[in-house]
Design a protein around this motif. Structure first.
Motif, PDB file in Angstrom:
ATOM      1  N   ALA A 115       0.799  -1.228   0.000  1.00 20.38           N
ATOM      2  CA  ALA A 115       0.000   0.000   0.000  1.00 20.38           C
ATOM      3  C   ALA A 115       0.833   1.281   0.000  1.00 20.38           C
ATOM      4  O   ALA A 115       0.283   2.366   0.196  1.00 20.38           O
ATOM      5  CB  ALA A 115      -0.939  -0.003   1.209  1.00 20.38           C
ATOM      6  N   ARG A 169      -9.729   6.337  10.810  1.00 21.02           N
ATOM      7  CA  ARG A 169     -10.871   5.551  10.338  1.00 21.02           C
ATOM      8  C   ARG A 169     -11.840   5.264  11.482  1.00 21.02           C
ATOM      9  O   ARG A 169     -13.047   5.235  11.295  1.00 21.02           O
ATOM     10  CB  ARG A 169     -10.373   4.251   9.713  1.00 21.02           C
ATOM     11  N   PRO A 197     -11.487   9.932   1.389  1.00 18.49           N
ATOM     12  CA  PRO A 197     -11.903   8.664   0.771  1.00 18.49           C
ATOM     13  C   PRO A 197     -10.711   7.892   0.176  1.00 18.49           C
ATOM     14  O   PRO A 197     -10.650   6.669   0.277  1.00 18.49           O
ATOM     15  CB  PRO A 197     -12.889   9.105  -0.315  1.00 18.49           C
ATOM     16  N   LEU A 198      -9.759   8.605  -0.405  1.00 16.53           N
ATOM     17  CA  LEU A 198      -8.562   7.947  -0.931  1.00 16.53           C
ATOM     18  C   LEU A 198      -7.747   7.298   0.195  1.00 16.53           C
ATOM     19  O   LEU A 198      -7.210   6.202   0.038  1.00 16.53           O
ATOM     20  CB  LEU A 198      -7.704   8.960  -1.697  1.00 16.53           C
ATOM     21  N   ARG A 235      -9.014   6.167   3.012  1.00 16.97           N
ATOM     22  CA  ARG A 235      -9.752   4.967   3.422  1.00 16.97           C
ATOM     23  C   ARG A 235      -9.491   3.826   2.444  1.00 16.97           C
ATOM     24  O   ARG A 235      -9.296   2.680   2.864  1.00 16.97           O
ATOM     25  CB  ARG A 235     -11.244   5.248   3.518  1.00 16.97           C
ATOM     26  N   ARG A 236      -9.437   4.113   1.154  1.00 16.01           N
ATOM     27  CA  ARG A 236      -9.135   3.066   0.168  1.00 16.01           C
ATOM     28  C   ARG A 236      -7.737   2.497   0.376  1.00 16.01           C
ATOM     29  O   ARG A 236      -7.525   1.291   0.231  1.00 16.01           O
ATOM     30  CB  ARG A 236      -9.321   3.596  -1.255  1.00 16.01           C
ATOM     31  N   ALA A 237      -6.768   3.350   0.710  1.00 20.28           N
ATOM     32  CA  ALA A 237      -5.407   2.870   0.970  1.00 20.28           C
ATOM     33  C   ALA A 237      -5.408   1.947   2.187  1.00 20.28           C
ATOM     34  O   ALA A 237      -4.741   0.900   2.186  1.00 20.28           O
ATOM     35  CB  ALA A 237      -4.455   4.046   1.196  1.00 20.28           C
ATOM     36  N   TRP A 238      -6.162   2.317   3.217  1.00 18.61           N
ATOM     37  CA  TRP A 238      -6.264   1.475   4.414  1.00 18.61           C
ATOM     38  C   TRP A 238      -6.887   0.122   4.052  1.00 18.61           C
ATOM     39  O   TRP A 238      -6.370  -0.921   4.426  1.00 18.61           O
ATOM     40  CB  TRP A 238      -7.080   2.191   5.491  1.00 18.61           C
ATOM     41  N   VAL A 239      -7.995   0.153   3.303  1.00 16.71           N
ATOM     42  CA  VAL A 239      -8.680  -1.075   2.907  1.00 16.71           C
ATOM     43  C   VAL A 239      -7.754  -1.971   2.081  1.00 16.71           C
ATOM     44  O   VAL A 239      -7.726  -3.186   2.261  1.00 16.71           O
ATOM     45  CB  VAL A 239      -9.991  -0.755   2.136  1.00 16.71           C
ATOM     46  N   LYS A 240      -6.986  -1.369   1.204  1.00 20.75           N
ATOM     47  CA  LYS A 240      -6.052  -2.131   0.378  1.00 20.75           C
ATOM     48  C   LYS A 240      -4.981  -2.820   1.229  1.00 20.75           C
ATOM     49  O   LYS A 240      -4.572  -3.944   0.934  1.00 20.75           O
ATOM     50  CB  LYS A 240      -5.389  -1.193  -0.639  1.00 20.75           C
TER      51      LYS A 240
END
Length: 163
Positions: free
Chosen positions: A38, A52, A106-107, A109-114
């Motif tokens: 990530a 988050r 939001p970006l 959060r996407r990095a965290w999810v990834k």
């Protein structure tokens, strides 16, 4: 005047060496995985994770620093790196013009999810898999009082300690 020499008994010395060695080895293992998956280091992942969990994905800088056990200069540098990548943003604090809030984008959060699936796999399969369920329970029981002494106000725990 005589010098005072502090000593540990052999059991204390063995436990201390194991604890310190783990604390030294773990960050680079976590950083390697998170950087590969990530483009984050573990400290940055912790910031994203803490935001988050925060109400409205936003925290004051001072509270965030306490929650991730960081000095203000270290946090500021990390926030700047994350902000340049669009993962967090600095916002003025409503009602206090001197304070700054950090908001997870939001970006971010996407990095965290990834990062999460492989981060959990690393923790589970490479680090914790060396221990039995009983040993894992014992490890938690042994470390929790140390954490309580290092963080008596439970600042880190209240932030939603990292998984």
């Amino acid at each position: 005047m005589t010098a005072v020499v502090a000593r540990m008994n052999p059991v204390q010395a063995r436990a201390w060496l194991a604890l310190v060695t783990t604390a030294q080895l773990l960050p680079s293992v976590l950083d390697e995985q998170l950087t590969q998956d990530a483009e984050l280091i573990h400290f940055e992942f912790g910031i994203l994770d803490t935001l988050r969990r925060a109400p409205e994905h936003t925290m004051r800088v001072g509270k965030l620093a306490a929650a991730v056990a960081s000095t203000p200069p270290r946090l500021s540098k990390a926030i700047s790196r994350l902000e340049r990548r669009g993962l967090v943003e600095r916002l003025p604090c409503q009602g206090d013009g001197r304070a700054i809030n950090i908001h997870l984008t939001p970006l971010g959060r996407r990095a965290w999810v990834k990062a999460v699936p492989r981060h959990i796999e690393l923790a589970r399969d490479r680090i914790l898999a060396a221990l039995t369920e009983d040993q894992l329970s014992t490890l938690a029981e042994l470390l929790e009082p140390i954490i309580a002494r290092l963080d008596p106000e439970r600042t880190f725990d209240e932030s939603g300690a990292h998984e």
